[in-house]
Motif scaffolding. Structure first.
Motif, PDB file in Angstrom:
ATOM      1  N   LEU A 505     -27.662 -25.480  -0.829  1.00  0.00           N
ATOM      2  CA  LEU A 505     -27.071 -25.432   0.520  1.00  0.00           C
ATOM      3  C   LEU A 505     -26.507 -24.043   0.787  1.00  0.00           C
ATOM      4  O   LEU A 505     -25.824 -23.458  -0.055  1.00  0.00           O
ATOM      5  N   ALA A 506     -26.755 -23.535   1.971  1.00  0.00           N
ATOM      6  CA  ALA A 506     -26.123 -22.316   2.468  1.00  0.00           C
ATOM      7  C   ALA A 506     -25.766 -22.537   3.931  1.00  0.00           C
ATOM      8  O   ALA A 506     -26.351 -23.389   4.614  1.00  0.00           O
ATOM      9  N   TRP A 507     -24.796 -21.781   4.405  1.00  0.00           N
ATOM     10  CA  TRP A 507     -24.386 -21.966   5.801  1.00  0.00           C
ATOM     11  C   TRP A 507     -23.935 -20.636   6.382  1.00  0.00           C
ATOM     12  O   TRP A 507     -23.536 -19.708   5.671  1.00  0.00           O
ATOM     13  N   SER A 508     -23.968 -20.553   7.697  1.00  0.00           N
ATOM     14  CA  SER A 508     -23.499 -19.372   8.423  1.00  0.00           C
ATOM     15  C   SER A 508     -23.265 -19.768   9.873  1.00  0.00           C
ATOM     16  O   SER A 508     -23.701 -20.836  10.320  1.00  0.00           O
ATOM     17  N   PHE A 509     -22.575 -18.899  10.601  1.00  0.00           N
ATOM     18  CA  PHE A 509     -22.418 -19.085  12.038  1.00  0.00           C
ATOM     19  C   PHE A 509     -23.385 -18.168  12.763  1.00  0.00           C
ATOM     20  O   PHE A 509     -23.455 -16.970  12.481  1.00  0.00           O
ATOM     21  N   ALA A 510     -24.126 -18.701  13.701  1.00  0.00           N
ATOM     22  CA  ALA A 510     -25.007 -17.895  14.528  1.00  0.00           C
ATOM     23  C   ALA A 510     -24.182 -17.064  15.501  1.00  0.00           C
ATOM     24  O   ALA A 510     -22.977 -17.298  15.695  1.00  0.00           O
ATOM     25  N   ALA A 511     -24.817 -16.097  16.144  1.00  0.00           N
ATOM     26  CA  ALA A 511     -24.114 -15.220  17.070  1.00  0.00           C
ATOM     27  C   ALA A 511     -23.450 -15.995  18.202  1.00  0.00           C
ATOM     28  O   ALA A 511     -22.393 -15.593  18.706  1.00  0.00           O
ATOM     29  N   ASP A 512     -24.049 -17.100  18.606  1.00  0.00           N
ATOM     30  CA  ASP A 512     -23.464 -17.893  19.685  1.00  0.00           C
ATOM     31  C   ASP A 512     -22.432 -18.901  19.194  1.00  0.00           C
ATOM     32  O   ASP A 512     -21.916 -19.710  19.973  1.00  0.00           O
ATOM     33  N   GLY A 513     -22.115 -18.859  17.894  1.00  0.00           N
ATOM     34  CA  GLY A 513     -21.090 -19.735  17.340  1.00  0.00           C
ATOM     35  C   GLY A 513     -21.594 -21.016  16.729  1.00  0.00           C
ATOM     36  O   GLY A 513     -20.818 -21.753  16.102  1.00  0.00           O
ATOM     37  N   ARG A 514     -22.879 -21.320  16.872  1.00  0.00           N
ATOM     38  CA  ARG A 514     -23.411 -22.543  16.275  1.00  0.00           C
ATOM     39  C   ARG A 514     -23.375 -22.461  14.756  1.00  0.00           C
ATOM     40  O   ARG A 514     -23.596 -21.402  14.168  1.00  0.00           O
ATOM     41  N   LEU A 515     -23.125 -23.594  14.135  1.00  0.00           N
ATOM     42  CA  LEU A 515     -23.180 -23.683  12.683  1.00  0.00           C
ATOM     43  C   LEU A 515     -24.626 -23.895  12.249  1.00  0.00           C
ATOM     44  O   LEU A 515     -25.306 -24.801  12.745  1.00  0.00           O
ATOM     45  N   VAL A 516     -25.099 -23.056  11.341  1.00  0.00           N
ATOM     46  CA  VAL A 516     -26.455 -23.163  10.806  1.00  0.00           C
ATOM     47  C   VAL A 516     -26.349 -23.491   9.321  1.00  0.00           C
ATOM     48  O   VAL A 516     -25.755 -22.725   8.546  1.00  0.00           O
ATOM     49  N   VAL A 517     -26.892 -24.624   8.912  1.00  0.00           N
ATOM     50  CA  VAL A 517     -26.892 -25.058   7.521  1.00  0.00           C
ATOM     51  C   VAL A 517     -28.338 -25.127   7.039  1.00  0.00           C
ATOM     52  O   VAL A 517     -29.206 -25.679   7.732  1.00  0.00           O
ATOM     53  N   THR A 518     -28.582 -24.570   5.868  1.00  0.00           N
ATOM     54  CA  THR A 518     -29.920 -24.636   5.286  1.00  0.00           C
ATOM     55  C   THR A 518     -29.867 -25.269   3.904  1.00  0.00           C
ATOM     56  O   THR A 518     -28.882 -25.153   3.187  1.00  0.00           O
ATOM     57  N   PHE A 519     -30.953 -25.949   3.538  1.00  0.00           N
ATOM     58  CA  PHE A 519     -31.173 -26.460   2.182  1.00  0.00           C
ATOM     59  C   PHE A 519     -32.446 -25.804   1.658  1.00  0.00           C
ATOM     60  O   PHE A 519     -33.525 -25.978   2.236  1.00  0.00           O
ATOM     61  N   GLY A 520     -32.297 -25.012   0.604  1.00  0.00           N
ATOM     62  CA  GLY A 520     -33.452 -24.315   0.074  1.00  0.00           C
ATOM     63  C   GLY A 520     -34.090 -23.380   1.080  1.00  0.00           C
ATOM     64  O   GLY A 520     -35.299 -23.140   1.045  1.00  0.00           O
ATOM     65  N   GLY A 521     -33.269 -22.836   1.975  1.00  0.00           N
ATOM     66  CA  GLY A 521     -33.764 -21.895   2.967  1.00  0.00           C
ATOM     67  C   GLY A 521     -34.290 -22.533   4.235  1.00  0.00           C
ATOM     68  O   GLY A 521     -34.622 -21.821   5.195  1.00  0.00           O
ATOM     69  N   THR A 522     -34.365 -23.831   4.290  1.00  0.00           N
ATOM     70  CA  THR A 522     -34.861 -24.541   5.478  1.00  0.00           C
ATOM     71  C   THR A 522     -33.691 -25.116   6.261  1.00  0.00           C
ATOM     72  O   THR A 522     -32.835 -25.799   5.693  1.00  0.00           O
ATOM     73  N   ALA A 523     -33.658 -24.845   7.550  1.00  0.00           N
ATOM     74  CA  ALA A 523     -32.551 -25.310   8.378  1.00  0.00           C
ATOM     75  C   ALA A 523     -32.495 -26.829   8.403  1.00  0.00           C
ATOM     76  O   ALA A 523     -33.519 -27.507   8.555  1.00  0.00           O
ATOM     77  N   ALA A 524     -31.292 -27.344   8.245  1.00  0.00           N
ATOM     78  CA  ALA A 524     -31.074 -28.788   8.298  1.00  0.00           C
ATOM     79  C   ALA A 524     -30.841 -29.209   9.734  1.00  0.00           C
ATOM     80  O   ALA A 524     -30.153 -28.532  10.502  1.00  0.00           O
ATOM     81  N   THR A 525     -31.399 -30.350  10.079  1.00  0.00           N
ATOM     82  CA  THR A 525     -31.215 -30.888  11.434  1.00  0.00           C
ATOM     83  C   THR A 525     -30.794 -32.341  11.320  1.00  0.00           C
ATOM     84  O   THR A 525     -31.615 -33.256  11.432  1.00  0.00           O
ATOM     85  N   PRO A 526     -29.497 -32.565  11.052  1.00  0.00           N
ATOM     86  CA  PRO A 526     -29.027 -33.949  10.898  1.00  0.00           C
ATOM     87  C   PRO A 526     -29.318 -34.774  12.145  1.00  0.00           C
ATOM     88  O   PRO A 526     -29.301 -34.241  13.255  1.00  0.00           O
TER      89      PRO A 526
END
Length: 526
Positions: A505-526
């Motif tokens: 798991l990795a995470w970051s905030f996008a420029a517009d403030g959205r939370l971006v979470v990835t698993f193995g480099g692939t964005a998670a879309t709960p």
């Protein structure tokens, strides 16, 4: 006395428990107002004595020797500004008798009241403090058990034209209280907060603002509906409010927002003796903040005081693109990442927020019988990970260690938790925690939490499209309520959706403030 200045000042004083005060004053048109400590309206918690010569009036206040005893002055100022306050005192001991000075509940100055040689030798200490328009409460509290020096009188005078209020003010770590508050002449944080007009903006320059006292935005400093007052980081800079000088104590919060219709953005608040940011007002936006290393919950919503009526509990606040981590109290059972608990009204929302490595829970929505149900809270598009273990590996067996703790003491509240992720927390990922209400729990992902990924032992909650996965063994989920076939809960084996959540798991905030979470480099879309 000082010469006449341009603003009238009415003052009355209450001296409690022998504390000496350095007041905030507003500008004055009349001569300085003198308040003799030995006569009304001053009240001396001690004795009125006259056995040491050289005092003015008929005597002086010989206050009790007690830690925290206070002198309180009520100053009515026709307009906001800075005031010079002069206290005449005598200290016949060989050590200083220090006191904290607060104005309207906010730290304003410190007084040392050093030795004067004998009790008949009088001298003065002068402080510059901010006053808002109207009534002001000025409090001097001794910080040692020796109490205050003997107090003869207090003179209050602005001395100069007050620094300007305005719609835009700038503050900096090295700003000065009487500065104009422009970009080239920044003022202090507390002065800017006292002077900003409703709907205005305070820009904080980057750097570290060190304080041993709570920075308070009082309840009567509301912004406007549709035009919030703003407390913003200067673009491209990071202001850090550091309260490392505080002791761990429930009174020692960092930034306390009791007003409504404010927008706080881009601040880091750290090392407070209690909550990093405390919100007791309503209709506020707390955006892109970091609360870390505080001695209670990083960012908490609760009523401002035990006397606050239910209809004034904080409501409709939005916490947006915020991060809260490594908050830890000495008992290990209170410091969460975020909390909206005990006494909050309806409509509070956490969105795109991350709580990680807090000693207790990521989110705490606890209720108790004494205060009854709270308003429903929404947590969405958020992440709770590694709670119960600090970044340095520290754990405390007293902590609950959940990702999202959603209740307490069998009180039903219909919270909404959606599109959020719980990852490797020290106990449960999502837990009802004795909330038997009808919560909406949808589109969430819970992975490798130490006990259950989803733990709902009672209630009528509605579960839709949730996913639970493990990389090894673990405890089966329990979801009492309305759970249909859209969910993939863990009951001993992973379902097909878990292939998307197996990597790191990795995470970051996008420029517009959205939370971006990835698993193995692939964005998670709960």
């Amino acid at each position: 006395m000082r010469p006449t200045s341009p603003l009238s000042l009415l003052a009355c004083a209450t001296l409690a428990a022998g504390a000496v005060v350095a007041l905030p004053g507003a500008a004055a048109t009349a001569a300085p107002t003198r308040l003799e400590a030995e006569r009304a309206p001053a009240v001396c918690d001690g004795t009125i004595d006259a056995d040491h010569t050289g005092h003015t009036g008929t005597g002086f206040c010989n206050g009790r020797n007690a830690l925290g005893a206070a002198v309180t002055f009520t100053v009515d100022a026709p307009q906001a500004g800075s005031a010079a306050v002069t206290v005449r005192f005598a200290n016949g001991t060989t050590t200083a008798r220090p006191a904290d000075v607060t104005v309207n509940g906010a730290a304003a100055a410190s007084a040392s009241f050093g030795p004067t040689g004998t009790w008949a030798t009088w001298t003065t200490a002068t402080f510059t403090v901010p006053l808002r328009q109207g009534g002001n409460t000025v409090r001097l509290s001794p910080t040692t058990a020796a109490g205050l020096a003997n107090i003869d009188h207090l003179d209050a005078d602005t001395g100069t034209t007050p620094p300007p209020s305005g719609p835009v003010l700038y503050a900096a770590p090295d700003g000065t209280e009487g500065a104009s508050g422009t970009l080239s002449d920044p003022t202090t944080l507390t002065s800017a907060l006292a002077r900003v007009t409703p709907g205005g903006t305070v820009y904080l320059r980057g750097g570290t603002y060190r304080s041993a006292r709570t920075v308070t935005i009082p309840a009567d400093a509301d912004g406007r509906p549709g035009d919030r007052t703003e407390l913003f980081a200067h673009p491209g800079e990071t202001p850090v409010l550091n309260f490392a000088a505080m002791a761990e104590d429930p009174a020692n919060r960092g930034l306390a927002l009791h007003a409504s219709y404010w927008h706080v953005r881009g601040l880091v608040v750290e090392h407070a003796g209690d909550n990093g940011i405390f919100v007791g007002g309503s209709d506020n936006v707390i955006e892109r903040t970091v609360t870390r290393f505080n001695r209670d919950t990083g960012l908490q919503l609760s009523r401002s005081a035990s006397t606050t009526p239910r209809e004034q509990w904080p409501a409709r606040n939005l916490v947006l693109t915020a991060r809260s981590h490594d908050n830890a109290d000495s008992d290990g059972e209170d410091a969460d990442g975020f909390a909206a608990k005990l006494t909050v009204g309806p409509g509070n929302v956490f969105r795109h927020a991350v709580a990680h490595n807090n000693i207790d829970d990521g989110w705490d929505l606890y209720t108790k019988t004494d205060t009854g149900p709270i308003g429903a809270v929404t947590v969405e598009d958020s992440l709770a990970l590694h709670n119960g273990t600090l970044s340095d590996g520290t754990q405390n067996a007293s902590g609950d260690r959940n990702g999202y703790k959603l209740g307490g003491e069998d009180i039903a509240v219909d919270h909404v938790v959606r599109r959020s992720i719980a990852y490797r927390n020290g106990k449960h990922g999502f837990t009802y925690n004795r909330n038997p209400g009808t919560m909406t729990v949808s589109d969430n992902v819970s992975v490798d939490n130490a006990q259950r990924n989803f733990s709902f032992d009672a209630g009528t909650s509605v579960f839709r499209n949730n996913t639970s996965c493990r990389t090894g063994g673990g405890t089966n989920d329990k979801t009492v309520g309305d759970a249909d076939g859209s969910n993939q809960f863990w009951t001993g084996a992973n379902g097909p959706r878990c292939s998307a959540y197996g990597g790191t798991l990795a995470w970051s905030f996008a420029a517009d403030g959205r939370l971006v979470v990835t698993f193995g480099g692939t964005a998670a879309t709960p």
